[in-house]
Design a protein around this motif. Structure first.
Motif, PDB file in Angstrom:
ATOM      1  N   HIS A   1       2.036 123.549 -72.791  1.00 33.77           N
ATOM      2  CA  HIS A   1       0.862 123.145 -71.992  1.00 33.77           C
ATOM      3  C   HIS A   1       1.217 123.048 -70.507  1.00 33.77           C
ATOM      4  O   HIS A   1       0.333 123.044 -69.666  1.00 33.77           O
ATOM      5  CB  HIS A   1       0.264 121.844 -72.514  1.00 33.77           C
ATOM      6  N   LYS A   2       2.512 123.020 -70.186  1.00 32.45           N
ATOM      7  CA  LYS A   2       2.908 123.146 -68.763  1.00 32.45           C
ATOM      8  C   LYS A   2       2.505 124.533 -68.325  1.00 32.45           C
ATOM      9  O   LYS A   2       2.728 125.530 -69.027  1.00 32.45           O
ATOM     10  CB  LYS A   2       4.411 122.946 -68.624  1.00 32.45           C
ATOM     11  N   GLY A   3       1.898 124.594 -67.142  1.00 28.09           N
ATOM     12  CA  GLY A   3       1.417 125.882 -66.687  1.00 28.09           C
ATOM     13  C   GLY A   3       2.475 126.753 -66.041  1.00 28.09           C
ATOM     14  O   GLY A   3       3.451 126.240 -65.519  1.00 28.09           O
ATOM     15  N   GLY A   4       2.282 128.050 -66.092  1.00 31.48           N
ATOM     16  CA  GLY A   4       3.091 128.997 -65.349  1.00 31.48           C
ATOM     17  C   GLY A   4       4.517 129.169 -65.816  1.00 31.48           C
ATOM     18  O   GLY A   4       5.380 129.537 -65.039  1.00 31.48           O
TER      19      GLY A   4
ATOM     20  N   PRO B   1      -2.674 126.910 -70.941  1.00 32.73           N
ATOM     21  CA  PRO B   1      -1.809 125.780 -70.580  1.00 32.73           C
ATOM     22  C   PRO B   1      -2.451 124.445 -70.931  1.00 32.73           C
ATOM     23  O   PRO B   1      -2.789 123.642 -70.068  1.00 32.73           O
ATOM     24  CB  PRO B   1      -1.625 125.944 -69.073  1.00 32.73           C
TER      25      PRO B   1
ATOM     26  N   LEU C   1      10.115 120.322 -64.516  1.00 27.45           N
ATOM     27  CA  LEU C   1       8.818 119.877 -65.026  1.00 27.45           C
ATOM     28  C   LEU C   1       8.433 120.519 -66.351  1.00 27.45           C
ATOM     29  O   LEU C   1       7.726 119.941 -67.139  1.00 27.45           O
ATOM     30  CB  LEU C   1       7.715 120.113 -63.983  1.00 27.45           C
TER      31      LEU C   1
ATOM     32  N   VAL D   1       9.496 118.659 -69.540  1.00 26.30           N
ATOM     33  CA  VAL D   1       8.930 117.323 -69.750  1.00 26.30           C
ATOM     34  C   VAL D   1       7.982 117.294 -70.937  1.00 26.30           C
ATOM     35  O   VAL D   1       7.967 116.368 -71.719  1.00 26.30           O
ATOM     36  CB  VAL D   1       8.206 116.874 -68.456  1.00 26.30           C
TER      37      VAL D   1
ATOM     38  N   THR E   1       5.986 116.216 -76.281  1.00 26.38           N
ATOM     39  CA  THR E   1       4.561 116.143 -76.643  1.00 26.38           C
ATOM     40  C   THR E   1       4.211 117.234 -77.650  1.00 26.38           C
ATOM     41  O   THR E   1       3.429 117.034 -78.580  1.00 26.38           O
ATOM     42  CB  THR E   1       3.669 116.323 -75.399  1.00 26.38           C
TER      43      THR E   1
ATOM     44  N   LYS F   1      -5.141 128.415 -62.989  1.00 27.41           N
ATOM     45  CA  LYS F   1      -3.903 129.144 -63.299  1.00 27.41           C
ATOM     46  C   LYS F   1      -2.772 128.139 -63.251  1.00 27.41           C
ATOM     47  O   LYS F   1      -2.687 127.319 -62.327  1.00 27.41           O
ATOM     48  CB  LYS F   1      -3.665 130.268 -62.281  1.00 27.41           C
ATOM     49  N   GLY F   2      -1.913 128.199 -64.281  1.00 25.84           N
ATOM     50  CA  GLY F   2      -0.871 127.201 -64.337  1.00 25.84           C
ATOM     51  C   GLY F   2       0.342 127.502 -63.475  1.00 25.84           C
ATOM     52  O   GLY F   2       0.597 128.660 -63.156  1.00 25.84           O
ATOM     53  N   GLY F   3       1.047 126.457 -63.066  1.00 24.04           N
ATOM     54  CA  GLY F   3       2.333 126.600 -62.405  1.00 24.04           C
ATOM     55  C   GLY F   3       2.284 127.153 -61.003  1.00 24.04           C
ATOM     56  O   GLY F   3       3.247 127.748 -60.544  1.00 24.04           O
TER      57      GLY F   3
ATOM     58  N   GLN G   1      -0.974 115.610 -68.338  1.00 27.00           N
ATOM     59  CA  GLN G   1       0.485 115.779 -68.433  1.00 27.00           C
ATOM     60  C   GLN G   1       1.207 114.821 -67.507  1.00 27.00           C
ATOM     61  O   GLN G   1       2.402 114.657 -67.594  1.00 27.00           O
ATOM     62  CB  GLN G   1       0.872 117.211 -68.073  1.00 27.00           C
TER      63      GLN G   1
ATOM     64  N   PRO H   1      -4.245 122.324 -65.114  1.00 21.44           N
ATOM     65  CA  PRO H   1      -4.506 123.767 -65.055  1.00 21.44           C
ATOM     66  C   PRO H   1      -5.687 124.158 -65.944  1.00 21.44           C
ATOM     67  O   PRO H   1      -5.534 124.833 -66.941  1.00 21.44           O
ATOM     68  CB  PRO H   1      -3.192 124.375 -65.558  1.00 21.44           C
TER      69      PRO H   1
END
Ligand SMILES: Nc1ncnc2c1ncn2[C@@H]1O[C@H](COP(=O)(O)OP(=O)(O)OP(=O)(O)O)[C@@H](O)[C@H]1O
Ligand SMILES: Nc1ncnc2c1ncn2[C@@H]1O[C@H](COP(=O)(O)OP(=O)(O)OP(=O)(O)O)[C@@H](O)[C@H]1O
Ligand SMILES: [Mg+2]
Ligand SMILES: [Mg+2]
Lengths: 244, 244
Positions: free
Chosen positions: A10-13, A123, A148, A151, A155, B11-13, B42, B123
């Protein structure tokens, strides 16, 4: 027996879309037949395959039980595309009985025609991602070698436990993939941390930072078509070999 | 008159969290009083400020009209923290009358004590991000100088139009911030494309790619505490000067 794998974090990018496309291609170069599924409303994977505004997409499959639209990228690499409209499915799925199982039901038959199905997730840990978790029962957790993106790992593991307890579905981790690795101290520190905690769950292959992967996405090509000698092509091929 | 700005891009990140923290700090070094608000479940911004599992967070503010919990990072930089539990607020907000206006109502009084309020968004373009749009009425769109993060820009602009038409609320764009810029062809191509389309909406300042920004986040420090001579510190200070 088809192997269905969701690419999640789920963290983006972190490189979910980039990995779905290039791992998918690498698997076909090893002779496998692969279906890519884009369940992200941003439809980045669909765009990277050069497809804009498909007539029907995963939205109609989930919401109207439509026949599955298949884009044949090559004879061995197919795509079930997404569309921006998918964002409006999130609320509707919550109100439906079995809203979490829609994707699993929809792809039950078609997935048998493939050796691998790779699902590119958004994400978030929303109902679209849960659909992917439940349909695939194998997760490939993509982790950028930055602080990041590690992290959220706990979850994800907690969510897997919740699905097991509430729906009695066993979700397996195919592995943790470290991406955008570099010779920096932070990258090495993150790699060490992840390997110490998750041990043999971590793929031996890391995906090195490479601007050619970014350039390839802008040209709507896989890294193999863009530059087959680049580190990105070598790394994704090595990853594919760990999976077959 | 307080200026409330949301940092957005589904858009993530792309650098939303990194920008919220470091732009916030830079503004305080220019003598401004700044409230950071973390509305991402998050809770990356909260973590980057060194805060884990706050007793009360934005969840209780939105769901129980609790008094606003303020973490004083310095005398000029404060934080309204987030928590993982915020993910469960998404469905609940959809069923409430005025679910889109919760944040705007909650911060109406407290925001007057600050010169700037910066809201770090998740995101997505979900109801949490919509709460931020409506509470702030100023958007800072963060765009990584990679191809994929420019793709969603049009969707953000369409969402602004939708809010104007359906809720009669005017959302202004403070600017488009290009991040992780480098001397690569792809970065230059993306910068050119974004500048050609969005003209004077693009901040003159770009945030250069810098591993020190990643290292600083792992140490729960702003770039100014971590290495005030680094390119990251110079760039975020230049950006702050464009905003004051
Ligand atoms: N190994 C790599 N080296 C350099 N750049 C990379 C690498 N992998 C991905 N990228 C770039 O980083 C950005 C993020 O990758 P990508 O969009 O695949 O991540 P994602 O996890 O799918 O993002 P999202 O959370 O928005 O879905 C993209 O611009 C991509 O081109
Ligand atoms: N200018 C930069 N140079 C190098 N790395 C950067 C830069 N800005 C951010 N990063 C790193 O890139 C990653 C993504 O940044 P960040 O988490 O701030 O993006 P985000 O948009 O908030 O992500 P999300 O969509 O998950 O909320 C982080 O690991 C961060 O440390
Ligand atoms: Mg993606
Ligand atoms: Mg963030």
């Amino acid at each position: 027996m088809v192997k269905i794998i969701s690419l999640v974090n789920h963290k983006g990018g972190v490189g979910k879309t980039t990995s779905a496309l290039n791992l998918g291609k690498a698997l076909t170069l090893l002779g496998k037949k692969v279906l890519l599924i884009d369940i992200d409303p941003q439809a980045n994977l669909t765009l990277c395959c050069g497809i804009e505004q498909p007539a029907t997409s995963i939205y109609e499959v989930l919401m109207e039980d439509a026949e599955i639209p298949i884009c044949e990228l090559t004879d061995k690499l197919h795509l079930l595309p997404s569309d921006l409209v998918l964002a409006s499915a999130i609320n509707k799925l919550h109100t439906q009985i079995g809203g979490y199982f829609k994707l699993k039901k929809s792809i039950k038959t078609i997935s048998k025609k493939y050796d691998f199905v790779l699902i590119d997730c958004p994400p978030s840990l929303d109902i679209l991602t849960m659909n992917a978790f439940i349909a695939s029962q194998n997760l490939l957790i993509v982790v950028q070698s930055h602080y990041l993106s590690t992290v959220g790992l706990q979850t994800i593991l907690d969510t897997i436990t919740e699905i097991k307890e509430n729906l009695d579905i066993e979700i397996n981790i195919s592995g943790i993939l470290l991406t955008q690795t570099a010779h920096t101290n932070i990258s090495k520190a993150v790699i060490d941390t992840v390997k110490n905690i998750y041990q043999n769950k971590v793929f031996a292959t890391h995906i090195r930072q490479s601007v050619k992967l970014v350039e390839a996405s802008a040209e709507h090509k896989t890294i193999f078509e863009y530059d087959e000698k680049s580190s990105g092509a070598v790394d994704y091929m090595a990853l594919a070999k760990e999976l077959v």
